[in-house]
Write an enzyme that holds these catalytic residues in place. Sequence first.
Site, PDB file in Angstrom:
ATOM      1  N   CYS A  88      50.464  22.243  54.500  1.00 25.83           N
ATOM      2  CA  CYS A  88      49.555  22.668  55.563  1.00 25.83           C
ATOM      3  C   CYS A  88      49.996  22.050  56.893  1.00 25.83           C
ATOM      4  CB  CYS A  88      48.114  22.314  55.223  1.00 25.83           C
ATOM      5  SG  CYS A  88      46.896  23.130  56.290  1.00 25.83           S
ATOM      6  N   ARG A 142      32.217  24.726  59.846  1.00 28.99           N
ATOM      7  CA  ARG A 142      33.128  24.542  58.707  1.00 28.99           C
ATOM      8  C   ARG A 142      32.544  23.428  57.842  1.00 28.99           C
ATOM      9  NH1 ARG A 142      39.390  24.806  59.553  1.00 28.99           N
ATOM     10  NH2 ARG A 142      39.172  25.555  57.418  1.00 28.99           N
ATOM     11  N   LYS A 149      37.480  10.128  58.071  1.00 28.47           N
ATOM     12  CA  LYS A 149      37.566  11.134  57.002  1.00 28.47           C
ATOM     13  C   LYS A 149      36.841  10.675  55.737  1.00 28.47           C
ATOM     14  CE  LYS A 149      40.709  13.678  59.246  1.00 28.47           C
ATOM     15  NZ  LYS A 149      42.112  13.615  58.958  1.00 28.47           N
ATOM     16  N   ASN A 153      41.757  18.178  50.555  1.00 24.79           N
ATOM     17  CA  ASN A 153      42.698  18.665  51.576  1.00 24.79           C
ATOM     18  C   ASN A 153      42.982  20.132  51.287  1.00 24.79           C
ATOM     19  OD1 ASN A 153      44.393  18.065  53.903  1.00 24.79           O
ATOM     20  ND2 ASN A 153      46.144  18.295  52.534  1.00 24.79           N
ATOM     21  N   LYS A 154      43.827  20.707  52.097  1.00 23.41           N
ATOM     22  CA  LYS A 154      44.151  22.141  51.982  1.00 23.41           C
ATOM     23  C   LYS A 154      44.427  22.562  50.541  1.00 23.41           C
ATOM     24  CE  LYS A 154      44.104  24.524  54.575  1.00 23.41           C
ATOM     25  NZ  LYS A 154      42.839  25.229  54.766  1.00 23.41           N
ATOM     26  N   ASP A 156      40.933  16.146  54.628  1.00 22.44           N
ATOM     27  CA  ASP A 156      39.713  16.581  55.323  1.00 22.44           C
ATOM     28  C   ASP A 156      38.568  15.635  55.002  1.00 22.44           C
ATOM     29  OD1 ASP A 156      41.373  19.151  55.324  1.00 22.44           O
ATOM     30  OD2 ASP A 156      39.680  19.569  56.666  1.00 22.44           O
ATOM     31  N   ARG A 210      41.768  23.903  64.726  1.00 22.69           N
ATOM     32  CA  ARG A 210      41.672  23.646  63.290  1.00 22.69           C
ATOM     33  C   ARG A 210      42.298  22.297  62.966  1.00 22.69           C
ATOM     34  NH1 ARG A 210      46.375  23.430  62.403  1.00 22.69           N
ATOM     35  NH2 ARG A 210      45.812  22.545  60.395  1.00 22.69           N
ATOM     36  N   GLY A 211      42.134  21.883  61.694  1.00 21.27           N
ATOM     37  CA  GLY A 211      42.581  20.547  61.294  1.00 21.27           C
ATOM     38  C   GLY A 211      41.396  19.607  61.494  1.00 21.27           C
ATOM     39  N   ALA A 212      41.172  18.757  60.487  1.00 22.73           N
ATOM     40  CA  ALA A 212      39.940  17.955  60.475  1.00 22.73           C
ATOM     41  C   ALA A 212      39.770  17.067  61.707  1.00 22.73           C
ATOM     42  CB  ALA A 212      39.925  17.114  59.205  1.00 22.73           C
ATOM     43  N   ALA A 213      40.848  16.437  62.150  1.00 20.85           N
ATOM     44  CA  ALA A 213      40.723  15.511  63.287  1.00 20.85           C
ATOM     45  C   ALA A 213      40.401  16.270  64.571  1.00 20.85           C
ATOM     46  CB  ALA A 213      42.017  14.719  63.454  1.00 20.85           C
TER      47      ALA A 213
HETATM   48  C1  RUB Z   1      43.855  21.664  57.657  1.00 20.54           C
HETATM   49  C2  RUB Z   1      44.167  20.671  56.585  1.00 20.54           C
HETATM   50  C3  RUB Z   1      44.747  19.375  57.054  1.00 20.54           C
HETATM   51  C4  RUB Z   1      43.599  18.371  57.207  1.00 20.54           C
HETATM   52  C5  RUB Z   1      44.070  17.098  57.892  1.00 20.54           C
HETATM   53  O1  RUB Z   1      43.097  22.744  57.171  1.00 20.54           O
HETATM   54  O2  RUB Z   1      43.895  20.853  55.429  1.00 20.54           O
HETATM   55  O3  RUB Z   1      45.648  18.862  56.106  1.00 20.54           O
HETATM   56  O4  RUB Z   1      42.564  18.934  57.980  1.00 20.54           O
HETATM   57  O5  RUB Z   1      44.510  17.391  59.198  1.00 20.54           O
HETATM   58  P1  RUB Z   1      42.602  23.899  58.174  1.00 20.54           P
HETATM   59  P2  RUB Z   1      44.443  16.291  60.352  1.00 20.54           P
HETATM   60  O6  RUB Z   1      43.817  24.462  58.824  1.00 20.54           O
HETATM   61  O7  RUB Z   1      41.909  24.863  57.270  1.00 20.54           O
HETATM   62  O8  RUB Z   1      41.658  23.274  59.170  1.00 20.54           O
HETATM   63  O9  RUB Z   1      45.316  15.163  59.905  1.00 20.54           O
HETATM   64  O10 RUB Z   1      44.977  16.997  61.570  1.00 20.54           O
HETATM   65  O11 RUB Z   1      43.019  15.873  60.507  1.00 20.54           O
END
Ligand code: RUB
Length: 301
Positions: A125, A59, A230, A204-205, A194, A16-19
């Site tokens: 988050c 997603r 992003k 974002n979250k 995101d 999880r997490g956009a990256a």
């Molecule tokens: C994760 C979230 C993160 C962004 C950025 O949501 O909202 O703040 O994705 O993360 P989820 P990053 O847990 O629902 O995926 O900086 O790692 O891309």
Amino acid sequence: MDLEEAARKIETMEVRGAAKIARLAAEALKDFALSFEGSDTEKFREEVKRAGERLLSTRPTAVSLRNAVNIVLKGGREGDNLSDIKKNLVMAAENFIANSEKAIEVIAEIGSKRIKDGAILLTHCNSSAAVTTIIKAHKDGKNIKVYATESRPKRQGYITVRQLVKEGIPTTLIVDSAVRHVMPKVDLVVVGADTVESNGAVINKIGTSQIALCAHEARVPVMVCAETYKFSHETLAGELVEIEERDVNEIVKPEDFPGVGIFNPVFDATPPEYIDVIVTEEGVISPHAAYEIIKALDIDS
Ligand code: RUB
């Protein structure tokens, strides 16, 4: 990595997490292309396109996932024969992953400079870009403290507090609804993204926009850490970002609340007026510069 396995890992939020989901999608497409047997170029293109669609169905909100798939598929459109096409696709995937990883390092380097010694931060988050930036500030010798929200319903804040404490950063976990109460003590809000829209709004979250509102009220700056992957080309063309709604069981068991509607949107949009800066690998920008970044990116949908 099997494509279906990768898609399932993203869907179930095992990754999880956009990256991270964007990099996993690029990796999965690369492996899918390499495992293609046969010599029919058209069939290859069709199957890779379908694989991309499957990954995109996992997603809906993080545009980095869409950008990863588009960039890799674009690589696979170049070349005169199947071997070259495959090579170009693989190169596009590897470049995306390497650039995305490098971007986080550069963001941390730049973002750390905007964190003052003695600062009290608040994060929400679990964003790899935001957390890496906070850790970099700590490693740069800044004596910082962090408030991290729980981030209901999935409580990704637990991951954040563990990562920060492991680095020796004094970290305090708060429930999401405590944000306004602690905000007067905070010097800087640091969050990830995101998606960044062409008008500079940051998705974002869920809860990020409330945090930004409280920060605005308390005159606390909000710093978003987000690599240029992003930024959403689609929003330039007028499309709206779909806000993912997840299973209500993430909040409560519906059978315990007969007759009650339950709604579980997991992202929200923070307007550009509530964001001071976005730290990208290209440098620190105003959210209002999102349009220029998207124009310069050349990522077609
Ligand atoms: C994760 C979230 C993160 C962004 C950025 O949501 O909202 O703040 O994705 O993360 P989820 P990053 O847990 O629902 O995926 O900086 O790692 O891309």
